[in-house]
Design a protein around this motif. Structure first.
Motif, PDB file in Angstrom:
ATOM      1  N   ARG A 181      12.192   8.487 -58.487  1.00 61.46           N
ATOM      2  CA  ARG A 181      11.927   7.366 -57.661  1.00 61.46           C
ATOM      3  C   ARG A 181      10.352   7.580 -56.602  1.00 61.46           C
ATOM      4  N   LYS A 182      10.058   8.827 -58.163  1.00 63.66           N
ATOM      5  CA  LYS A 182       8.579   8.176 -57.603  1.00 63.66           C
ATOM      6  C   LYS A 182       7.594   7.618 -58.315  1.00 63.66           C
ATOM      7  N   LEU A 183       8.817   7.309 -59.525  1.00 63.05           N
ATOM      8  CA  LEU A 183       7.799   6.570 -60.721  1.00 63.05           C
ATOM      9  C   LEU A 183       8.196   5.419 -60.781  1.00 63.05           C
ATOM     10  N   GLY A 184       8.902   4.911 -59.540  1.00 66.07           N
ATOM     11  CA  GLY A 184       9.628   3.349 -59.835  1.00 66.07           C
ATOM     12  C   GLY A 184      10.635   3.087 -60.621  1.00 66.07           C
ATOM     13  N   LEU A 185      11.316   3.845 -61.195  1.00 70.11           N
ATOM     14  CA  LEU A 185      12.739   3.509 -62.156  1.00 70.11           C
ATOM     15  C   LEU A 185      13.574   3.608 -61.200  1.00 70.11           C
ATOM     16  N   SER A 186      14.348   2.292 -62.295  1.00 68.48           N
ATOM     17  CA  SER A 186      15.913   2.323 -60.908  1.00 68.48           C
ATOM     18  C   SER A 186      16.985   3.120 -62.297  1.00 68.48           C
ATOM     19  N   ALA A 187      17.402   2.842 -61.193  1.00 66.50           N
ATOM     20  CA  ALA A 187      19.342   3.449 -61.631  1.00 66.50           C
ATOM     21  C   ALA A 187      19.569   2.118 -62.640  1.00 66.50           C
ATOM     22  N   LEU A 188      19.367   1.161 -63.218  1.00 69.23           N
ATOM     23  CA  LEU A 188      19.308   0.517 -64.178  1.00 69.23           C
ATOM     24  C   LEU A 188      18.344   0.473 -65.461  1.00 69.23           C
ATOM     25  N   ASP A 189      17.316   0.865 -65.021  1.00 68.57           N
ATOM     26  CA  ASP A 189      16.429   1.758 -66.184  1.00 68.57           C
ATOM     27  C   ASP A 189      17.192   3.018 -66.755  1.00 68.57           C
ATOM     28  N   GLY A 190      17.728   3.899 -66.247  1.00 63.23           N
ATOM     29  CA  GLY A 190      18.414   5.080 -66.283  1.00 63.23           C
ATOM     30  C   GLY A 190      19.277   4.902 -67.070  1.00 63.23           C
ATOM     31  N   LEU A 191      20.558   3.914 -66.245  1.00 64.08           N
ATOM     32  CA  LEU A 191      21.679   3.452 -67.378  1.00 64.08           C
ATOM     33  C   LEU A 191      21.131   3.134 -69.048  1.00 64.08           C
ATOM     34  N   ARG A 192      20.533   2.298 -69.112  1.00 63.29           N
ATOM     35  CA  ARG A 192      20.252   1.433 -70.564  1.00 63.29           C
ATOM     36  C   ARG A 192      19.157   2.712 -71.013  1.00 63.29           C
ATOM     37  N   GLN A 193      18.837   4.302 -70.366  1.00 62.92           N
ATOM     38  CA  GLN A 193      18.179   4.930 -71.328  1.00 62.92           C
ATOM     39  C   GLN A 193      19.650   5.497 -71.834  1.00 62.92           C
ATOM     40  N   ASN A 194      20.366   5.671 -71.083  1.00 58.83           N
ATOM     41  CA  ASN A 194      21.842   6.864 -71.087  1.00 58.83           C
ATOM     42  C   ASN A 194      22.187   6.245 -72.511  1.00 58.83           C
ATOM     43  N   LEU A 195      22.342   4.709 -72.230  1.00 59.07           N
ATOM     44  CA  LEU A 195      23.378   4.274 -73.235  1.00 59.07           C
ATOM     45  C   LEU A 195      21.964   3.940 -74.484  1.00 59.07           C
ATOM     46  N   ALA A 196      21.676   3.986 -75.095  1.00 60.15           N
ATOM     47  CA  ALA A 196      20.714   3.792 -75.863  1.00 60.15           C
ATOM     48  C   ALA A 196      20.330   5.226 -76.664  1.00 60.15           C
TER      49      ALA A 196
END
Length: 207
Positions: free
Chosen positions: A80-95
């Motif tokens: 949240r502090k870095l401005g990363l959204s849940a979609l970015d986290g989902l993409r990282q998890n998928l990758a």
């Protein structure tokens, strides 16, 4: 049962059948507590040791779950502090998950099997015959299109060499030259097809 409701005849010849047919059945009282059965092949001390170890492992699992929940909360705060959204986290998890899948033994075995099947298919007689048939069909189609294009070009050449087409070209050339000549003389009017030139039209209005 009440004794007054029974018809007992002591002088009956069947008076001894009832007592002779009765069999003693042992009665199991449900209130008696039964000790849990010990697993086969284990002594009581071994069973107690295993139960103690199981309780310890379950306690460690609970502690690890609490630590994992705290780490996940901390990770969410950092994102949240870095401005990363849940979609970015989902993409990282998928990758990351796809990389894990590619590195798994099951994926490698499946890739090897698919490679073997592909090699067998491409080397089979049926695949070769199908490929040859498609190649021949493509060549025939190309030849047909080339023949059609040549025929169309030949027809257009015959049309241009025909007398009707040359007469049409001559007429178009004559009209172009007359239009160009009229513009050079300062007149924008097209020459009259009847050859009357610039004569004004005759007024045929009755008196």
């Amino acid at each position: 049962m009440d004794s007054t409701g029974q018809d007992i005849n002591l002088n009956s010849p069947h008076k001894g059948l009832l007592s002779d047919s009765m069999v003693d059945v042992p009665v199991d009282s449900g209130g008696a507590a039964r000790a849990p059965a010990t697993p086969e092949g284990l002594t009581e001390s071994e069973e107690e040791e295993l139960r103690a170890e199981l309780a310890k492992v379950e306690e460690e699992i609970g502690t690890l779950r609490q630590v994992l929940a705290a780490k996940e909360r901390h990770c969410g705060e950092l994102k949240r502090k870095l401005g990363l959204s849940a979609l970015d986290g989902l993409r990282q998890n998928l990758a990351r998950g796809w990389q894990d899948v590619q590195g798994s033994s099951a994926y490698m075995k499946t890739s090897e099997k698919l490679g073997e099947w592909n090699e067998k298919v491409t080397q089979s007689d049926l695949y070769r015959k199908t490929q040859e048939t498609l190649s021949q069909a493509g060549q025939k189609t190309s030849a047909a299109l080339s023949t059609m294009g040549s025929a169309i070009s030949r027809k257009l050449g015959d049309m241009r060499n025909s007398a009707a087409f040359k007469s049409f070209e001559d007429r178009v050339g004559t009209v172009k030259s007359k239009v160009a000549g009229g513009r050079e003389n300062g007149s924008d009017h097209l020459p009259s097809p009847t050859g009357s030139g610039d004569k004004p039209p005759v007024d045929h209005t009755p008196f």
